[in-house]
Scaffold this active site. Structure first.
Site, short mmCIF file in Angstrom:
data_model
loop_
_atom_site.label_atom_id
_atom_site.label_comp_id
_atom_site.label_asym_id
_atom_site.label_seq_id
_atom_site.Cartn_x
_atom_site.Cartn_y
_atom_site.Cartn_z
N HIS A 111 -6.59 -5.87 -1.39
CA HIS A 111 -5.44 -4.65 -1.22
C HIS A 111 -4.67 -5.28 -0.12
O HIS A 111 -5.05 -5.85 0.70
CB HIS A 111 -5.99 -3.28 -0.85
N ASP A 154 -8.73 -3.03 -7.12
CA ASP A 154 -7.96 -2.72 -5.95
C ASP A 154 -9.00 -1.96 -5.02
O ASP A 154 -9.75 -0.87 -5.27
CB ASP A 154 -6.90 -1.56 -6.26
N SER A 207 0.76 -1.11 0.03
CA SER A 207 -0.01 -0.04 -0.05
C SER A 207 0.88 1.28 -0.03
O SER A 207 1.71 1.52 -0.83
CB SER A 207 -1.14 -0.07 1.25
#
Length: 435
Positions: free
Chosen positions: A361, A283, A186
């Protein structure tokens, strides 16, 4: 009542002994499978060096020493946690022990790709493992010398990263590294992209230095039909507030405004170190945070994307009952835009991609993903990817050694309403083949 025979006593004793032995074996197996917990290590003289978090507490990291044939192999992990882009935002974050302060940093359990259990992590269990605490809110990029006397905010993530690497080199043997991976998820995945070449510069003698960004390829999606141009506003404020312009790649800032050089699509082509991108074209974070629908389809958008079975992760086969047709179309348009953004990247023999259509994610950090599906060559795919990262001798990131392609991408494509009929295609420059 008859007396108990000698044989019965013997059997009873033997039975108890067997139970004790089994209990001991189980306890040993449980101990072996239990995740090792590491205590925090603060940077030596961090305050003097100015290598501190938003709230001024010392920068810190977790470290597990490698052993055996992994003694000179290193994995440095940069965790995610978003960004702060204003005084108010960063002040709030500075009071968060997880994202802006090391005041109450807890022990860290090593799991999934960091695990020292050979059964769970067969390729990297004996590597040196480092996790740098993320507490600056700017993807380890800021280094602002001045401290506002009103806010007392410190913006020093870049300095934290630098001093930790230098400390590991001088005290833990990282200067002898033969293999080194910089890995991030991330916001840490974005940090991995932005700090990749800098990481390599610390280890000029290492045989192999590579970077893996998991869920860090954030796209602008400027012309996404039905949505606002939201991410550029967030990234522009982040770059301005943290004064990042001077630390972004000059090759990018000479062509674009600084905030555009916080977007991977504009900087990936400038990275010289081998880089691997792992991401979903659905995502979860980008759809839920960066894609803001126009008013015509805004009603029910959160229900459409809510974090339960309404959209599938990697191991679910469900439908999308809460999404309207125009919302589904926006989701599919995001996927199309994401893939087109990737296609615009230069062909580079030192770069590879693994793109899935899982609604997720942060893949590698989750044990269910690390050991779960999809699979590649009879091995959990993310484990396979990391294994290939460590074994490839040259700079190429080909997933299959028998395919002499310099660019390779796997796409798990699903019907967007059902997501239960996955198919895989491999894309190489000038070649498309079904698997």
């Amino acid at each position: 009542m008859g007396s108990i025979s000698h044989n019965q006593v013997t059997v009873s004793i033997c039975f108890k002994i067997i139970l004790y032995v089994l209990a001991f074996i189980v306890s040993q197996v449980d101990a072996q499978n239990a995740a090792q917990e590491l205590n925090i290590t603060f940077i030596a003289d961090a305050i003097t060096k100015g290598a501190v978090c938003l709230d001024g507490t010392p920068g810190a990291y977790y470290f597990a020493k490698g052993f055996g044939d992994g003694i000179n192999s290193w994995m440095v992990y940069l965790p995610g946690g978003g960004w702060c882009s204003s005084k108010e935002d960063c002040l709030k974050r500075s009071h968060d022990d997880a994202l802006g302060s090391n005041k109450n940093a807890p022990p860290k359990a090593l799991r999934a790709f960091q695990s020292q259990n050979k059964n769970i992590n067969p390729d990297f269990y004996n590597w040196n493992m480092v996790e740098i605490r993320y507490c600056d809110g700017a993807s380890f990029m800021a280094d602002v010398e001045a401290v506002n006397p009103e806010t007392k905010l410190y913006q020093r993530g870049r300095r934290i990263f630098s001093f930790i690497i230098e400390e590991l080199m001088s005290t833990q043997g990282m200067s002898n590294a033969e293999n080194a991976l910089l890995v991030g998820t991330s916001a840490g995945g974005l940090a991995t992209i932005l700090n990749c070449d800098r990481f390599h510069s610390y280890l000029p003698s290492a045989c192999r230095v590579k970077c893996i960004s998991d869920s860090g390829f954030f796209i602008r999606a400027e012309h996404l039909r039905g949505a606002q141009d939201n991410i550029i506003y967030k990234f522009c404020n982040t770059v301005l507030f943290h004064e990042l312009a001077e630390f972004l790649p000059k090759s990018c800032t000479q062509r674009h405004a600084p905030e555009l050089c916080f977007l991977p699509e504009n900087v990936v082509n400038d990275i010289r170190t081998p880089l691997f991108l792992l991401n979903s074209d659905f995502d979860r974070y980008q759809l839920g945070v960066h894609v803001l629908p126009n008013s015509s389809i805004e009603v029910g958008w959160r229900d459409c994307l809510k974090n339960d079975s309404s959209l599938p992760g990697c191991t679910k086969n469900n439908i999308l009952p809460c999404c309207m047709d125009n919302q589904l179309q926006l989701i599919m348009d995001f996927q199309t835009t994401f893939l087109k953004t990737l296609e615009k990247l230069d062909d580079n023999p030192s770069r590879g991609l693994f793109i899935t259509s899982c609604y997720d994610h942060d893949f590698i950090y989750k044990s269910s993903n690390w050991q779960g599906i999809p699979t590649l060559q009879n091995k959990a795919s993310f484990m396979s990817l990391f294994a290939y990262m460590s074994r490839i001798v040259d700079s190429h990131f080909d997933l299959y050694h028998d395919l002499n392609y310099s660019f390779f991408m796997i796409i798990f494509a699903f019907d967007y309403r059902q997501f239960n009929k996955p198919w895989v295609i491999g894309i190489s420059k000038g070649v498309v083949f079904n698997s």
